[in-house]
Design a protein around this motif. Structure first.
Motif, PDB file in Angstrom:
ATOM      1  N   LEU A 304       0.837  -1.211   0.000  1.00 27.80           N
ATOM      2  CA  LEU A 304       0.000   0.000   0.000  1.00 27.80           C
ATOM      3  C   LEU A 304       0.867   1.255   0.000  1.00 27.80           C
ATOM      4  O   LEU A 304       0.658   2.170  -0.806  1.00 27.80           O
ATOM      5  CB  LEU A 304      -0.876   0.017   1.254  1.00 27.80           C
ATOM      6  CG  LEU A 304      -2.341  -0.323   1.102  1.00 27.80           C
ATOM      7  CD1 LEU A 304      -3.046  -0.125   2.434  1.00 27.80           C
ATOM      8  CD2 LEU A 304      -2.998   0.509   0.013  1.00 27.80           C
ATOM      9  N   LEU A 305       1.820   1.307   0.912  1.00 25.20           N
ATOM     10  CA  LEU A 305       2.647   2.511   1.016  1.00 25.20           C
ATOM     11  C   LEU A 305       3.498   2.706  -0.248  1.00 25.20           C
ATOM     12  O   LEU A 305       3.668   3.826  -0.721  1.00 25.20           O
ATOM     13  CB  LEU A 305       3.537   2.441   2.267  1.00 25.20           C
ATOM     14  CG  LEU A 305       2.772   2.549   3.599  1.00 25.20           C
ATOM     15  CD1 LEU A 305       3.708   2.356   4.785  1.00 25.20           C
ATOM     16  CD2 LEU A 305       2.044   3.892   3.722  1.00 25.20           C
ATOM     17  N   GLU A 306       3.989   1.601  -0.799  1.00 22.05           N
ATOM     18  CA  GLU A 306       4.790   1.703  -2.023  1.00 22.05           C
ATOM     19  C   GLU A 306       3.922   2.210  -3.180  1.00 22.05           C
ATOM     20  O   GLU A 306       4.359   3.019  -4.006  1.00 22.05           O
ATOM     21  CB  GLU A 306       5.394   0.329  -2.355  1.00 22.05           C
ATOM     22  CG  GLU A 306       6.328   0.347  -3.538  1.00 22.05           C
ATOM     23  CD  GLU A 306       6.964  -1.031  -3.782  1.00 22.05           C
ATOM     24  OE1 GLU A 306       7.071  -1.827  -2.819  1.00 22.05           O
ATOM     25  OE2 GLU A 306       7.342  -1.293  -4.934  1.00 22.05           O
ATOM     26  N   THR A 307       2.678   1.732  -3.219  1.00 24.27           N
ATOM     27  CA  THR A 307       1.753   2.179  -4.265  1.00 24.27           C
ATOM     28  C   THR A 307       1.496   3.680  -4.161  1.00 24.27           C
ATOM     29  O   THR A 307       1.553   4.419  -5.148  1.00 24.27           O
ATOM     30  CB  THR A 307       0.416   1.407  -4.148  1.00 24.27           C
ATOM     31  OG1 THR A 307       0.681   0.013  -4.281  1.00 24.27           O
ATOM     32  CG2 THR A 307      -0.567   1.840  -5.204  1.00 24.27           C
ATOM     33  N   MET A 308       1.233   4.132  -2.934  1.00 27.79           N
ATOM     34  CA  MET A 308       0.951   5.557  -2.737  1.00 27.79           C
ATOM     35  C   MET A 308       2.161   6.407  -3.110  1.00 27.79           C
ATOM     36  O   MET A 308       2.047   7.459  -3.735  1.00 27.79           O
ATOM     37  CB  MET A 308       0.574   5.825  -1.268  1.00 27.79           C
ATOM     38  CG  MET A 308      -0.727   5.183  -0.842  1.00 27.79           C
ATOM     39  SD  MET A 308      -2.119   5.713  -1.857  1.00 27.79           S
ATOM     40  CE  MET A 308      -2.780   4.136  -2.349  1.00 27.79           C
ATOM     41  N   LEU A 309       3.338   5.936  -2.714  1.00 25.04           N
ATOM     42  CA  LEU A 309       4.562   6.672  -3.020  1.00 25.04           C
ATOM     43  C   LEU A 309       4.787   6.743  -4.532  1.00 25.04           C
ATOM     44  O   LEU A 309       5.278   7.746  -5.048  1.00 25.04           O
ATOM     45  CB  LEU A 309       5.744   5.994  -2.326  1.00 25.04           C
ATOM     46  CG  LEU A 309       7.044   6.797  -2.266  1.00 25.04           C
ATOM     47  CD1 LEU A 309       6.836   8.129  -1.543  1.00 25.04           C
ATOM     48  CD2 LEU A 309       8.124   5.982  -1.558  1.00 25.04           C
ATOM     49  N   SER A 310       4.394   5.696  -5.256  1.00 27.55           N
ATOM     50  CA  SER A 310       4.588   5.704  -6.708  1.00 27.55           C
ATOM     51  C   SER A 310       3.768   6.823  -7.354  1.00 27.55           C
ATOM     52  O   SER A 310       4.182   7.423  -8.342  1.00 27.55           O
ATOM     53  CB  SER A 310       4.249   4.347  -7.319  1.00 27.55           C
ATOM     54  OG  SER A 310       2.854   4.146  -7.379  1.00 27.55           O
ATOM     55  N   PHE A 311       2.603   7.116  -6.778  1.00 31.58           N
ATOM     56  CA  PHE A 311       1.797   8.229  -7.304  1.00 31.58           C
ATOM     57  C   PHE A 311       2.507   9.566  -7.084  1.00 31.58           C
ATOM     58  O   PHE A 311       2.522  10.429  -7.947  1.00 31.58           O
ATOM     59  CB  PHE A 311       0.418   8.262  -6.629  1.00 31.58           C
ATOM     60  CG  PHE A 311      -0.477   7.125  -7.056  1.00 31.58           C
ATOM     61  CD1 PHE A 311      -0.830   6.962  -8.378  1.00 31.58           C
ATOM     62  CD2 PHE A 311      -0.989   6.236  -6.124  1.00 31.58           C
ATOM     63  CE1 PHE A 311      -1.663   5.926  -8.780  1.00 31.58           C
ATOM     64  CE2 PHE A 311      -1.818   5.196  -6.512  1.00 31.58           C
ATOM     65  CZ  PHE A 311      -2.156   5.039  -7.840  1.00 31.58           C
ATOM     66  N   LYS A 312       3.100   9.710  -5.884  1.00 25.73           N
ATOM     67  CA  LYS A 312       3.833  10.939  -5.602  1.00 25.73           C
ATOM     68  C   LYS A 312       5.011  11.089  -6.564  1.00 25.73           C
ATOM     69  O   LYS A 312       5.270  12.162  -7.099  1.00 25.73           O
ATOM     70  CB  LYS A 312       4.365  10.920  -4.156  1.00 25.73           C
ATOM     71  CG  LYS A 312       3.301  10.932  -3.090  1.00 25.73           C
ATOM     72  CD  LYS A 312       2.598  12.274  -3.012  1.00 25.73           C
ATOM     73  CE  LYS A 312       3.546  13.345  -2.497  1.00 25.73           C
ATOM     74  NZ  LYS A 312       2.826  14.643  -2.381  1.00 25.73           N
ATOM     75  N   ARG A 313       5.714   9.982  -6.774  1.00 22.92           N
ATOM     76  CA  ARG A 313       6.889  10.016  -7.650  1.00 22.92           C
ATOM     77  C   ARG A 313       6.494  10.368  -9.080  1.00 22.92           C
ATOM     78  O   ARG A 313       7.218  11.038  -9.801  1.00 22.92           O
ATOM     79  CB  ARG A 313       7.585   8.653  -7.603  1.00 22.92           C
ATOM     80  CG  ARG A 313       9.086   8.703  -7.793  1.00 22.92           C
ATOM     81  CD  ARG A 313       9.678   7.312  -7.752  1.00 22.92           C
ATOM     82  NE  ARG A 313       8.999   6.411  -8.663  1.00 22.92           N
ATOM     83  CZ  ARG A 313       8.282   5.327  -8.304  1.00 22.92           C
ATOM     84  NH1 ARG A 313       8.195   4.979  -7.038  1.00 22.92           N
ATOM     85  NH2 ARG A 313       7.670   4.600  -9.209  1.00 22.92           N
ATOM     86  N   ALA A 314       5.311   9.931  -9.482  1.00 22.46           N
ATOM     87  CA  ALA A 314       4.839  10.228 -10.842  1.00 22.46           C
ATOM     88  C   ALA A 314       4.401  11.684 -10.971  1.00 22.46           C
ATOM     89  O   ALA A 314       4.158  12.164 -12.077  1.00 22.46           O
ATOM     90  CB  ALA A 314       3.688   9.298 -11.201  1.00 22.46           C
ATOM     91  N   GLY A 315       4.277  12.385  -9.836  1.00 24.98           N
ATOM     92  CA  GLY A 315       3.917  13.796  -9.905  1.00 24.98           C
ATOM     93  C   GLY A 315       2.567  14.143  -9.309  1.00 24.98           C
ATOM     94  O   GLY A 315       2.157  15.308  -9.339  1.00 24.98           O
TER      95      GLY A 315
END
Ligand code: PBG
Length: 333
Positions: A304-315
């Protein structure tokens, strides 16, 4: 990017910065916080109701009294906003979606209760007709075709109804052409200059919405599909055209939906326009994750946390996710 050619192994060892927890934290480029979460919630009629959604383990549909409690808890965890989705009883659904513009409909009652009892949390309301139509489409059907301009006229009235109930943000998810401008003008003419519009600018005709339609009980009703108004997954440049138009028409922020399969679109929108950009981690994405977790195949918290962080990384500036409360609790640990 300045990649100096002088940086090379063995003098340079990128693992040094990764060696300890403290140094990993120090060099982290992106961070996820509770301020990045928007919680989509399903609302049902009645009192004391808390109905599970079979295909979305952990998600409950709340009656307004329990929604108020749940939203108060979300506010306590620091979640900035909720997005409401009403489950409309079948007998209230009609071809023309009249219920959408009734000031006493379920979602309007929910908005009023939240504004009264849970001040300080943002209330986002979907603008689209699908919860209210007997055919499950987001607009009006004429001879089997979802018509644009006539649908927009109803969406404006739906938006005004939601604004009058106290909605802070209108989120048109219908993908009709020109609806952002029409809703903005309608709001301004009615004295609702302060009501924000968050446009589902790049919303794809996706198979990942299945569990959402289960939750709303619209899936079985839908005649055909939504491909004449939602975007073709084969397109990317077109998403930028959609965003450009919605911004020109007065959108304050934009959503890319679904989320994970469209991270490239989030990056391009954020880079291209620099406006508040939200990712919608949709029902099917949530269901896939939870199904794997239920089988013991994935670690719930870490994925879950990795998924959420991937959204942040994508902008993405924020993420709409059914796991918002769960993620907020994890972040507070
Ligand atoms: C309806 C709407 C949908 C979602 C949000 N608003 C479904 C659809 O377009 O059919 C999907 C959300 C999700 O799958 O989590 N306009």
């Amino acid at each position: 990017m300045n990649r100096s050619p002088a940086r090379s192994f063995p003098r340079v060892r990128l693992r040094r910065n990764r060696a300890d927890d403290w140094s990993r934290r120090l060099v982290a480029e992106f961070r996820l916080g509770v301020d990045d979460l928007i919680w989509p919630v399903f609302v049902v009629e009645g009192e004391g109701q808390r109905l599970p959604v079979a295909s979305m383990p952990g998600v409950e549909r709340f009656s307004v009294d329990l929604l108020v409690e749940a939203a108060a808890e979300a506010r306590g965890l620091g979640i900035p906003a909720v997005a409401l989705f009403p489950v409309v009883p079948r007998e209230r659904k009609t071809a023309e979606a009249a219920e959408a513009c009734d000031p006493d409909n379920l979602v309007c009652r929910a908005v009023r209760a939240l504004k009264r009892e849970v001040p300080g949390i943002g209330v986002i309301c979907d603008v689209a007709l699908d919860p209210y139509t007997s055919h499950g489409h987001d607009g009006l059907l004429r001879e089997g075709h979802v018509v644009n301009d006539e649908s927009v006229a109803v969406l404006v009235r739906q938006g005004l109804t939601l604004a009058a109930a106290g909605a802070d943000v209108l989120a048109p998810s219908d993908m009709m052409d020109g609806r952002i401008g029409a809703i903005r003008d309608g709001l301004d003419d009615a004295g609702h200059q302060g009501v924000r519009i968050c446009a589902y600018a790049a919303k794809y005709a996706s198979a990942f919405y299945g569990p959402f339609r289960d939750a709303l009980d619209t899936g079985g009703l839908l005649k055909g599909d939504k491909r004449t108004y939602q975007m073709d997954p084969a397109n990317a440049a077109e998403a930028l055209a959609e965003v450009a138009l919605d911004l020109e028409e007065g959108a304050d922020s934009v959503i890319v939906k679904p989320g994970l399969p469209y991270l490239d679109i989030i990056r391009r929108v954020k880079d291209g326009f620099g406006v508040p950009t939200f990712a919608y981690h949709v029902s099917g994405e949530y269901a896939m994750l939870k199904a794997a977790v239920a089988n013991g195949w994935l670690d719930n918290d870490r994925v879950l946390l990795e998924t959420m962080l991937s959204f942040k990384r994508a902008g993405a500036d924020a993420v709409l996710t059914y796991a918002a409360v769960e993620v907020a609790r994890l972040l507070h640990r």
